[in-house]
Design an enzyme around this catalytic site. Structure first.
Site, mmCIF file in Angstrom:
data_model
loop_
_atom_site.group_PDB
_atom_site.id
_atom_site.type_symbol
_atom_site.label_atom_id
_atom_site.label_comp_id
_atom_site.label_asym_id
_atom_site.label_seq_id
_atom_site.Cartn_x
_atom_site.Cartn_y
_atom_site.Cartn_z
ATOM 1 N N ARG A 158 0.828 -1.166 -0.059
ATOM 2 C CA ARG A 158 -0.043 0.306 -0.046
ATOM 3 C C ARG A 158 0.758 1.244 0.076
ATOM 4 N NH1 ARG A 158 -5.461 -0.567 1.877
ATOM 5 N NH2 ARG A 158 -6.174 -2.566 0.772
ATOM 6 N N ARG B 58 -3.371 6.777 1.447
ATOM 7 C CA ARG B 58 -3.864 7.666 2.260
ATOM 8 C C ARG B 58 -3.094 8.342 2.913
ATOM 9 N NH1 ARG B 58 -9.020 4.494 3.744
ATOM 10 N NH2 ARG B 58 -7.342 3.136 3.606
ATOM 11 N N ARG C 43 -6.972 11.604 -5.240
ATOM 12 C CA ARG C 43 -8.233 10.909 -4.924
ATOM 13 C C ARG C 43 -9.364 11.798 -4.654
ATOM 14 N NH1 ARG C 43 -11.858 9.183 -2.326
ATOM 15 N NH2 ARG C 43 -12.162 7.445 -0.919
ATOM 16 N N ASP D 130 -6.867 -2.530 -7.331
ATOM 17 C CA ASP D 130 -7.377 -3.138 -6.326
ATOM 18 C C ASP D 130 -7.643 -4.704 -6.689
ATOM 19 O OD1 ASP D 130 -8.501 -2.440 -3.493
ATOM 20 O OD2 ASP D 130 -9.917 -3.897 -4.051
ATOM 21 N N TYR E 157 -15.025 -12.010 -0.293
ATOM 22 C CA TYR E 157 -15.793 -10.683 -0.245
ATOM 23 C C TYR E 157 -16.829 -10.828 -1.016
ATOM 24 C CZ TYR E 157 -11.728 -7.956 1.494
ATOM 25 O OH TYR E 157 -10.886 -7.703 2.433
#
Ligand code: CP3
Length: 357
Positions: A26, A30, A39, A76, A153
């Site tokens: 990652r 963020r 973003r 992703d 998921y």
């Protein structure tokens, strides 16, 4: 084109290197203000993923800041379920969700296997754009989720703490779960081979949730499908090997089984002692890891000590790619990430002095 820095690829193949290569899970995310800015401009996360120029821009952001040894495609793992028509979205401040639910056998049977150059063309376009912009500076890592992790998921409808929906199905109608996993494995093989054809130089499979299974269920529902993928991948492109890394979070108990799939490297989280991991499987595979990302919240002195301990744990010679044991979190100060990267780069040289370069 010749790579200017191929330490990461060499370490995965256990070839001599001058120092231990490093990248961060990652690394585009963020914790970086420049990421948050792009973003915000894109509006939401999936719009960012689906725009090859913006995806390229955020992929390169951490490399402009730090001397990292690899870039990872900004995308992703849930692009595959999205391409199968599940309608992926991320609510503000929430995890992933799907507009479509999988309710029964027929829903699973009817799921299509996506054509990577059609439904996932935006990913391949991002790969091509990033390779062009990287200009051979460092290798580009492609990735996918493991079939098991993607299935969690899809069946749970998003993130889960208990995995009760998929486990209920596994222990009542296992054939339905296997049909889904088989379809996902075929989709992942096509997807990763398309990423390799588009230019990624190494691939990683994220099995974030394999560690919630019993040892038998892990082998049957997660590892066997990752093995199929390893066997189905293009392992050579552009005149060099394309190394494959498998990462099962909480999979430390099963390293020998994972090594037997024929992967080149195993990603390990921080619950595993890297010294023990090397003793168990270091003759077969390279290791990637394994600092707890929470250590980046600590003091610079502490970060340096922990880096030293991991380098010391792995010991002399090639076969180690330094990384975090899971993704860097949004609350990390980018200057602490710099301390971490610089510590790995300066301390690791002495672990490679006896290898003939
Ligand atoms: O490492 C990188 O820099 C490349 C990009 C990358 C992302 N996701 C970007 C992302 C990679 C390799 C992933 C993989 C991924 N995605 C995994 C496997 C690795 C892991 O973390 O265990 C998983 C399980 C996912 C699914 C996913 N995507 C979740 C659960 C979430 C929400 C949780 C969170 O961290 O917010 C995402 C969103 C996501 N994927 C973000 C990023 C940068 C944050 C979204 C945002 O910007 O709002």
């Amino acid at each position: 084109m010749e790579l200017k820095n191929d330490r990461y690829l060499r370490a995965l193949l256990k070839q001599p290197v001058d120092r231990t290569p490093i990248w961060m899970m990652r690394q585009a995310g963020r914790y970086l203000p420049e990421y948050r800015e792009i973003r915000a401009k894109a509006g939401d996360f999936m719009t960012l993923c689906k725009n090859p120029e913006l995806a390229c821009e955020v992929t390169l952001q951490p490399l402009r800041r730090y001397p990292l040894d690899a870039a990872i495609l900004f995308s992703d793992i849930l692009t595959i379920p999205d391409a199968m028509g599940m309608g992926l979205y991320f609510g503000e401040g929430e995890g992933p969700k799907f507009t479509k639910q999988l309710n029964d056998f027929m829903d699973v049977v009817q799921l299509p296997i996506p054509d990577p150059e059609v439904e996932l063309k935006y990913v391949m376009d991002a790969v091509r754009t990033i390779r062009r912009e990287l200009n051979g500076d460092v290798p580009l890592i492609g990735f996918s989720g493991s079939p098991w992790t993607l299935a969690t998921y899809m069946l749970e409808g998003g993130s889960s703490k208990t995995f009760s929906k998929i486990k209920k199905l596994m222990y009542s109608e296992p054939e339905v779960v296997h049909i889904l996993l088989d379809k996902l494995a075929q989709s992942v093989i096509l997807y990763l081979n398309a990423q390799i054809a588009a230019g990624v130089q190494s691939v990683m499979i994220f099995d974030t949730w394999g560690g919630v299974l019993t040892p038998n269920a892990y082998r049957e529902y997660s590892l066997s499908y990752m093995q199929q993928i390893v066997e189905g991948l293009t392992r050579h492109a552009d005149g060099r090997p394309v190394p494959v890394t498998l990462f099962t979070k909480n999979g430390g108990l099963w390293l020998e089984d994972i090594a037997k799939t024929g992967c080149d490297a195993i990603g390990i989280d921080w619950t595993m002692d890297i010294r023990l991991a090397r003793a168990r499987v270091g003759d077969k595979v390279a290791l990637q890891g394994n600092m707890d990302p929470a250590i980046l919240l600590g003091s610079p002195e502490r970060i340096r000590l922990e880096v030293q301990a991991i380098l010391d744990g792995y010991g002399q010679g090639s076969g180690h790619v330094f990384n975090l044991g899971h993704g860097i979190t949004p609350d990390v100060d980018p200057e602490r990430a710099r301390v971490f990267i610089e510590a790995v780069q300066s301390f690791s040289r002495t672990y490679h002095i006896n290898t003939d370069l």
